[in-house]
Each structure stands twice: as structure tokens, then as C-alpha cells.
Enzyme design. Structure first.
Site, short mmCIF file in Angstrom:
data_model
loop_
_atom_site.label_atom_id
_atom_site.label_comp_id
_atom_site.label_asym_id
_atom_site.label_seq_id
_atom_site.Cartn_x
_atom_site.Cartn_y
_atom_site.Cartn_z
N SER A 44 0.85 -1.19 0.00
CA SER A 44 0.00 0.00 0.00
C SER A 44 0.88 1.24 0.00
CB SER A 44 -0.90 0.00 1.23
OG SER A 44 -0.13 0.36 2.37
N LYS A 45 0.24 2.37 -0.02
CA LYS A 45 0.96 3.65 -0.04
C LYS A 45 1.98 3.78 1.08
CE LYS A 45 -2.06 6.85 -2.47
NZ LYS A 45 -2.12 5.91 -3.55
#
Ligand code: GLU
Ligand code: ZN
Length: 499
Positions: A260-261
Site C-alpha cells: 500500500s501507499k
């Protein structure tokens, strides 16, 4: 049999490294089997799909440099390849399932459905989702209520028991994960196929299209695994042969959590903005969760297509290692010719203001291209290149005097060394090659009795503005004798002012 597979994104966000990997595996699989790779836009959720995400999809694959054989932009026998242009088809097939008593109308209001869901959750009975309330409305009655305009959806009637009463199970063999078995009672409880606005849900549109488009292999992310028994049931209800399924291993960060980010860049736009080359991304992503030849890291797209097979995929989740991707990027930067690299980096150099507002003139462009060998070996990202080359296009700011000092030297000693360096500057800047410059300076230093490193440090700082810089001799050659001398004189004046 001709292999046909597909990438079926929903344009609800920017293209992500994980979805591009799914696309790439499908592309490689089709290529490796002389099959066809199809792009289908699954845009039935009109509230979440946006035109800019469709554009981002096209831009991303244009940049990555691999393409589908059939799709909305290139057409093909299965056209249209955009689900929102196929709604009538899905309506027809939903009705077909109703006729076959494999689907039914549901007249429950959203409020009722919400209430049921909450009650079931609160009861913790393990039963979730819809309570099959409308499943046993007599078909004649249901049909006339629907025909009369009563709001309704169409739901799949999941068979729960065999004739004798034994619970039904759905089985299939996943090409990667092997035999998979689900109790039908654990499959999403009679899911909606057609919504009250007559738009299909993902399940209906996906199965109908995979069938009509002749898809033989569905290779998709593991998050879709729970939908597969449902899809198999639907293929059965239609009387169609299901395709083969292959659920790809997930991609994790180094901490074992879904990528994820928090881990770093995830959209291709971000990677692109950071100066990754498409070749590096493709190579790295193709090896993410797959094992090819032992000891070989670098593969072109053609080589990947030539050696891909599903049995090279790993079952275990893949770990995304940004450091490894950086390594790949550096490798691909070094594989570029100087001219190619200069062309890729020139816009970044303009953006970084290397040539002032007017942009580069011909001479500057040539110098920029000629400087590639100075920086190519160390660059990890494209943007490293313009960052390191600013000093070739404008005089660098003068650092503190101490920066000029070789080890153990003081100001007076440094000035003396730089004065020697000054007399050497024109011949060094006129040398034809590094070799020639080196031979000349070694010879000179030997005769003079000065240590080469001491001699060159102040000269390097005077010319490039820093102790750590691209190679000095190449820099002198690119600047030429006149400009080089001017920089040395400027530094000498500056150091003299510190006396
Ligand atoms: N539209 C789905 C997605 O966004 C497709 C899943 C599938 O490949 O069946 O990933
Ligand atoms: Zn209902």
C-alpha cells in the site's frame, strides 16, 4: 485450442503496480501460447468509474509499451469491450436465468436488506448476507409484479442441496492453487446479478463477458478467489463450460502487509514521476512471484514472453522490494545509449531549470548528451542525471573555503595547489580523452613531487562546485579551456579574499 485471456480492470482508480502485474502475466501467458490478450473495461459501477481513470489506463500501457490484441481502442470480434455499452446483453442473460429457474426476482427494499444484515450480524449465527426472502415467491406472481413495474433486482438462486438433501459443494482446480472446494451454503448468499436500475453487478457481467468473449483462462488477483465458486455456479446455470482459473499470489510489502501507499509508490504514475524506466518496472514486476532461470535477472519483454509459463508462478505471496527495483532501474539506465538517455533526461533537465527560462540551445543540448558517460554509471533514477549535471550549464555556487582544502592542507597551501592546477587546466581541458589527460597529469605530478589527489581536489571543487562530483577530466573537456579557466580564476579570487 487458442488461448484467450484478459485484463478486466474497473476504472475506479489510477493503474496500480498490482493490477499492472495481473495485466502483464496475462499478456505474457497469451504471448507464450500464441494466444490473444483482451482488454475489457468493467465500468458497471457508474458511481465509482471515471473517464480520467480510463485515460490513465491507456497512458500507462502506452508508456509501459505492451498492448492487448483486442480491446475498446483496437476493436475485435467480442466488441464492444466496455461493459456499460453491453447492458442489454446482461439483461437478456439475467432473464434467461429466471426462465431456467436459476435466478429470481427480489422485491426487498434497501431498508429491509439493511435490517436483515444488521440482525444477522447481531445474532452471530454465522449466517450473513441476504436471507433468501424472495426465493420462494411463485414465479408467476414474481413475473407479474416485475412486469407491473415494482422495483426489483434479480438474484442468483444458488443450489444448496442435492436431491437427497445432502449439502452441495462446488469444486474446481485452480491452475496455481490446486483443488478448491466450497460449500454452496458458504458462497455469497444468492447475490444480486441485475440491480434495480437494470445495470448488472460485477458477477453477471464478468461471467457473461468471459463466456461471450471466448476467454479460456482467467488469471486474476487472489482477492477474487471467493467469487470463483459463485462464477462456476453461474457457468453451470447457463450450461456453459467454465474457463480455467488461476489466482495470482498477492503482493506484500517487506513487512508482510498488503502493498500500500505506506510502503512507497504504488501507482504507475508515481513510479514514472520518480524516474523509473518502463523496462525496469516490467522486468521487476514479471519476476515478482515467479521464478525463471536461476541466476538470470535481466529479461526483455520478448524474453519474458518466450519463457513464461504458469508453472513458473509461486504460490506464496510476493514481496515487493523497492531497493531491488532501484537496482533494476540502474541496470536499465546503463543499457541505454548516450543518445537515448539524453533524450529521456532532457525534459527533466529543462524542468529542473538547467538551461534557464529560454530552454536549451543546440550547443547546450549537445553538451548535455555528451555528458551522459559522466553520470550513467551511478544513476539510479533518471532525475539523478540532470541533478548531477547542473554545474555544466551555469557556474555552481561557491562552497565554503574549507571545501576546497585537500586533507591536511590549509588555505595558503590550497591556493598554491590551485595555482598549479590553473596552469594545468588548458591542457587538461584540451585533452582528447581521459587516458590522455591522466597520462599528462601523472607525469606532471611525478616531476613536481605533488600528490595527485591533493592537486586535483581544489581544482575539482573550483570546476564542479563540490568535492564529490562527476569525473573531473570529462567535465573540463565539456566546459572547454576557456570556461574552465574562468572557474579556476573565480575560485582563486574567492580563496584570496578569505586570507
Ligand atoms: N473488474 C475486476 C477488477 O477490477 C475484474 C476481476 C476479474 O479479473 O475477474 O479487478
Ligand atoms: Zn428479496
Amino acid at each position: 485450442m487458442i488461448i484467450r485471456d484478459r485484463y478486466a480492470p474497473s476504472p475506479t482508480g489510477l493503474q496500480h503496480i498490482g493490477s499492472v502485474r495481473t495485466a502483464l502475466f496475462n499478456y505474457l501467458f497469451a504471448r507464450s501460447k500464441q494466444g490473444k490478450f483482451v482488454l475489457r473495461l468493467e465500468d458497471t459501477d457508474q458511481t465509482r468509474c471515471e473517464e480520467r481513470f480510463v485515460q490513465n489506463l491507456y497512458d500507462t500501457f502506452e508508456w509501459l509499451g505492451f498492448h492487448w490484441d483486442e480491446g475498446p481502442d483496437v476493436g475485435g470480434p467480442g466488441a464492444p469491450y466496455v461493459q456499460s455499452e453491453r447492458t442489454e446483453i446482461y439483461q437478456k442473460y439475467a432473464l434467461e436465468l429466471i426462465e431456467k429457474d436459476r435466478a429470481y426476482y427480489c422485491f426487498c427494499s434497501p431498508e429491509r436488506l439493511d435490517k436483515v444484515r444488521q440482525e444477522r450480524e447481531a445474532a452471530k449465527s454465522g449466517e450473513t448476507g441476504y436471507d433468501r426472502h424472495c426465493r420462494n415467491i411463485p414465479p408467476e406472481e414474481a413475473r407479474s409484479r416485475a412486469a407491473g413495474g415494482e422495483p426489483c433486482t434479480v438474484r442468483l438462486k444458488i443450489p444448496l442441496e442435492e436431491k437427497g438433501g445432502a449439502p452441495l459443494v462446488t469444486k474446481y482446480r485452480d491452475l496455481l492453487l490446486g483443488d478448491i472446494e466450497w460449500k454452496n451454503s458458504d458462497v455469497n448468499s444468492d447475490p444480486v446479478l441485475l440491480k434495480s436500475d437494470r445495470f448488472p453487478t460485477y458477477h453477471l457481467a464478468n461471467v457473461v463477458d468471459d463466456h461471450l468473449m471466448g476467454i479460456t483462462h482467467v488469471c486474476r488477483a487472489q482477492e477474487w478467489l471467493p467469487s470463483t465458486p459463485l462464477h462456476i455456479i453461474m457457468y453451470g446455470a447457463f450450461g456453459w463450460e467454465p474457463p480455467e482459473f488461476c489466482h495470482l499470489p498477492m503482493v506484500m510489502g517487506t513487512d508482510g502487509k498488503k502493498l500500500s501507499k505506506r510502503h512507497g509508490a504504488t501507482s504507475i504514475d508515481e513510479f514514472r514521476g520518480q524516474g523509473y524506466l518502463p523496462e525496469a518496472l516490467i522486468n521487476y514486476v514479471a519476476l515478482l512471484g515467479a521464478s525463471y532461470q536461476e541466476g538470470k535477472d535481466l529479461y526483455s519483454l520478448e524474453e519474458l514472453a518466450g519463457s513464461f509459463s504458469l508453472d513458473k508462478l509461486n504460490k506464496a505471496p510476493a514481496v515487493f522490494d523497492y531497493k531491488k527495483l532501484e537496482w533494476y532501474n540502474g541496470q536499465y539506465i546503463r543499457m541505454k545509449s548516450d543518445a537515448e538517455l539524453a533524450e529521456l533526461c532532457l525534459p527533466l533537465a529543462v524542468e529542473a531549470g538547467l538551461f534557464g527560462d529560454a530552454g536549451p540551445n543546440t550547443e547546450q543540448k549537445e553538451r548535455f548528451a555528451a555528458a551522459m558517460p559522466l553520470v550513467k554509471e551511478r544513476a539510479v533514477f533518471l532525475k539523478d542525471i540532470p541533478e548531477k549535471l547542473g554545474y555544466l550549464f551555469s557556474e555552481p555556487p561557491l562552497p565554503e573555503a574549507g571545501e576546497f582544502f585537500p586533507k591536511k592542507a590549509d588555505l595558503a597551501g590550497t591556493i598554491e595547489l590551485l595555482e598549479k592546477g590553473r596552469t594545468l587546466t588548458p591542457p587538461l581541458a584540451s585533452a582528447q580523452s581521459d587516458g590522455e589527460a591522466e597520462a599528462f597529469i601523472k607525469d606532471w605530478a611525478e616531476k613536481d613531487g605533488v600528490k595527485l589527489g591533493d592537486l586535483l581536489m581544489p581544482l575539482r571543487v573550483a570546476v564542479t562546485g563540490a568535492r564529490v562530483s562527476p569525473p573531473l577530466f570529462g567535465s573540463l573537456r565539456l566546459l572547454g579551456p576557456e570556461a574552465s579557466l574562468a572557474r579556476v580564476d573565480r575560485a582563486l579570487e574567492y580563496l584570496a579574499s578569505k586570507r
